[in-house]
Each structure stands twice: as C-alpha cells, then as structure tokens.
Design a protein around this motif. Structure first.
Motif, short mmCIF file in Angstrom:
data_model
loop_
_atom_site.label_atom_id
_atom_site.label_comp_id
_atom_site.label_asym_id
_atom_site.label_seq_id
_atom_site.Cartn_x
_atom_site.Cartn_y
_atom_site.Cartn_z
N GLY A 24 -8.59 18.88 1.21
CA GLY A 24 -7.20 17.93 0.46
C GLY A 24 -7.02 16.94 0.93
N LEU A 25 -7.40 16.17 2.00
CA LEU A 25 -6.22 15.24 2.46
C LEU A 25 -7.03 14.79 2.62
CD1 LEU A 25 -5.41 17.23 6.12
CD2 LEU A 25 -3.43 17.49 4.19
N CYS A 26 -8.59 14.34 2.45
CA CYS A 26 -8.89 12.53 1.82
C CYS A 26 -8.00 12.20 0.92
CB CYS A 26 -9.67 13.02 1.79
SG CYS A 26 -10.83 13.26 3.40
N PRO A 27 -7.70 13.09 -0.12
CA PRO A 27 -7.30 11.83 -1.69
C PRO A 27 -5.58 11.72 -1.16
CG PRO A 27 -7.84 14.12 -2.18
CD PRO A 27 -8.61 13.55 -1.24
N PHE A 28 -5.59 12.79 -0.55
CA PHE A 28 -3.95 12.60 -0.26
C PHE A 28 -3.22 11.71 0.46
CE2 PHE A 28 -0.60 14.12 2.47
CZ PHE A 28 0.89 14.30 0.99
N ILE A 29 -3.51 11.16 1.52
CA ILE A 29 -3.71 10.08 2.58
C ILE A 29 -4.18 9.02 1.52
CG2 ILE A 29 -4.14 8.99 4.70
CD1 ILE A 29 -2.06 11.45 4.97
N GLY A 30 -5.52 8.88 1.07
CA GLY A 30 -6.20 7.69 0.64
C GLY A 30 -5.88 7.16 0.19
N ALA A 31 -5.38 7.86 -1.26
CA ALA A 31 -4.92 7.64 -2.75
C ALA A 31 -3.71 8.14 -3.72
CB ALA A 31 -5.86 8.63 -3.94
N SER A 32 -2.45 8.17 -2.46
CA SER A 32 -1.38 8.07 -3.06
C SER A 32 -0.77 7.05 -1.97
CB SER A 32 -0.81 9.39 -1.72
OG SER A 32 -1.22 9.57 -0.52
N ASN A 33 -0.70 5.84 -2.53
CA ASN A 33 -0.58 4.89 -2.57
C ASN A 33 0.87 4.32 -3.47
OD1 ASN A 33 -1.26 4.48 0.02
ND2 ASN A 33 -2.98 3.21 -1.16
N ILE A 74 2.02 5.48 -8.27
CA ILE A 74 2.26 7.28 -8.14
C ILE A 74 1.36 7.23 -9.81
CG2 ILE A 74 3.40 8.13 -10.01
CD1 ILE A 74 6.24 7.78 -8.74
N LYS A 75 0.76 6.53 -10.35
CA LYS A 75 -0.15 6.05 -10.99
C LYS A 75 -1.45 6.39 -10.37
CE LYS A 75 -1.56 3.53 -14.93
NZ LYS A 75 -2.16 2.39 -15.52
N GLN A 76 -2.06 6.02 -9.08
CA GLN A 76 -3.30 6.80 -9.05
C GLN A 76 -2.99 8.16 -8.36
OE1 GLN A 76 -4.05 3.43 -5.22
NE2 GLN A 76 -5.86 4.43 -5.58
N ALA A 77 -2.33 8.22 -7.78
CA ALA A 77 -1.70 9.45 -7.93
C ALA A 77 -2.08 10.72 -9.09
CB ALA A 77 -0.12 9.69 -7.22
N ILE A 118 -8.95 1.39 -17.85
CA ILE A 118 -7.86 1.18 -16.61
C ILE A 118 -7.96 2.31 -16.04
CG2 ILE A 118 -5.70 0.38 -15.81
CD1 ILE A 118 -5.70 -0.40 -19.19
N LEU A 119 -7.65 3.36 -16.04
CA LEU A 119 -7.72 4.42 -14.73
C LEU A 119 -8.99 4.01 -13.74
CD1 LEU A 119 -6.38 7.01 -13.50
CD2 LEU A 119 -7.02 8.23 -15.32
N TYR A 120 -9.92 4.40 -15.17
CA TYR A 120 -11.30 4.59 -14.18
C TYR A 120 -11.03 3.79 -13.27
CZ TYR A 120 -16.04 4.45 -13.54
OH TYR A 120 -17.33 4.67 -13.05
N ILE A 136 -13.17 4.19 -6.11
CA ILE A 136 -14.17 5.30 -4.86
C ILE A 136 -13.71 6.48 -5.22
CG2 ILE A 136 -12.92 4.12 -2.85
CD1 ILE A 136 -16.50 4.75 -3.47
N PHE A 137 -12.44 6.91 -5.27
CA PHE A 137 -12.46 8.16 -5.43
C PHE A 137 -12.56 8.88 -6.26
CE2 PHE A 137 -8.30 5.38 -3.26
CZ PHE A 137 -8.68 5.49 -2.82
N LEU A 138 -12.73 8.66 -6.76
CA LEU A 138 -13.58 9.58 -8.25
C LEU A 138 -14.94 10.07 -7.91
CD1 LEU A 138 -12.67 10.65 -10.94
CD2 LEU A 138 -14.21 8.81 -11.96
N PRO A 139 -15.37 9.27 -7.40
CA PRO A 139 -16.98 10.25 -6.92
C PRO A 139 -16.51 11.16 -6.00
CG PRO A 139 -17.76 7.30 -7.24
CD PRO A 139 -16.03 8.23 -7.37
#
Length: 193
Positions: A24-33, A35-38, A98-100, A105-108
């Motif tokens: 699960g490192l892809c979203p960990f590195i890519g989507a953790s900029n 807190i709301k996104q995380a 808004i969250l969507y 791109i991280f959702l798909p």
C-alpha cells in the motif's frame, strides 16, 4: 475476547501493512500530502478492503472451494475489488463532491493498491474464520489509516521546515518513512498471538 483485542492491536501496530509488510505504498507516498486527503483515501481504501474481504470470504467458501475453482481466485478477487472501488466512487460523487475532487486520480488507483488485494488473501491463507476476517480487515484498515494520518501530518510540517536542498522532495519523505517504520518496529514483542 482478550485474544481478539490482541489480534486487533497486533494488526494495527505490529503487522502494519505499510510500515512492516510494505504494501500500500503507492497511496501512502502519493496521497499523504495533506491530512484531509489522507483521511479521504484511507476511508475509501478501508471501505473497499472491508467490503471486499467480506465478499471474498463468501465467494471463496461458498463458490470457489465447493466447485473446485480455486485457480480463479485472483481474477475473481480483482473483479470484486473493482466493484468495491466503483461503489465507493459513486457514493463519494453523490455525497461529497469536494472529497471526490480532492481524491482525484487516487480513487480509481485503489483497485491497483496491493494492500487491498493482500488483506483478503492474507486472511484466507491464515485460515481466519468469518469474524476473524472482518476483524483483520477492519484492524488492518485502521492501521493503514493511522499511518497515513501520522505521515500526512508530518509531511505538512516538513513543507514548513527548512530542509536542505539535497534532501528536499523524495529523500526526506523516504527518510521520514524509515524513521516511522523503526518506531513501529518497537512494538514487536508487545503482543504474541
């Protein structure tokens, strides 16, 4: 009941999918900029993991095993995970546009998150009962969320810090991840199942 508590605690802290199993490192590195996104990607991933684990447990024990179709396990699992991702995408688009948009791109990409496939497979290979499979999925998802939120809050602080030029970007991120991983390794031996 006590063993379930330690089972859950172990999955959250000791056998964390990101920091110990490196899944699960892809979203960990890519989507953790942020807190709301995380939180958003963690919620979506957790929902897909729990729903997929429940569905996959039933499919495995009531369709694949009785009809000797075990060789189709991975393909069927990927189809069910894709269904779960589409479901969460439809729900988020309707309830929280808004969250969507934030998740973008991280959702798909949850479909290709290896932790989403690994959690039900590990649960199956560890011979978990139905209840243990659900607890495993929920606790592993909570561990995923915990690490995502901790790391995103640290990344927000890093953005405000004066990082030397040689360490800016990916180097400081990887150093920070390794330090967090060392902290989580300190929990080894805390729980023995």
């Amino acid at each position: 009941m006590k063993s379930y508590f330690f089972f859950i605690l172990s999955n959250i802290l000791i056998d964390n999918f990101i920091l110990v199993k490196f899944l699960g490192l892809c979203p960990f590195i890519g989507a953790s900029n942020q807190i709301k996104q995380a939180f958003g990607i963690s919620f979506a991933t957790s929902f897909v993991v729990v729903v997929s684990t429940v569905l996959l447990w039933f499919v495995n024990f009531f369709i694949l095993l009785p009809f000797d179709l075990v060789y189709l396990r991975i393909i069927v699992y990927m189809l069910i995970i894709s269904f779960g991702v589409q479901l969460i995408e439809i729900i988020l688009r309707g309830t929280s546009p808004i969250l969507y948009r934030i998740l973008g791109i991280f959702l798909p990409l949850i479909t290709t998150n290896c932790a989403v496939l690994a959690i039900p497979l590990f649960s199956l290979y560890l011979n978990h009962t139905f209840l243990e499979s659900i607890l495993y999925a929920v606790s592993a998802s909570f561990g995923f969320t915990l690490v995502m939120v901790i790391f995103s809050s640290i990344r927000e602080r890093i953005l405000l810090s004066d990082v030397p030029l040689a360490f800016q970007g990916s180097p400081i991120v990887l150093i920070t991840v390794s330090l967090i991983s060392i902290v989580f390794m300190g929990f080894k031996g805390l729980v023995r199942i």
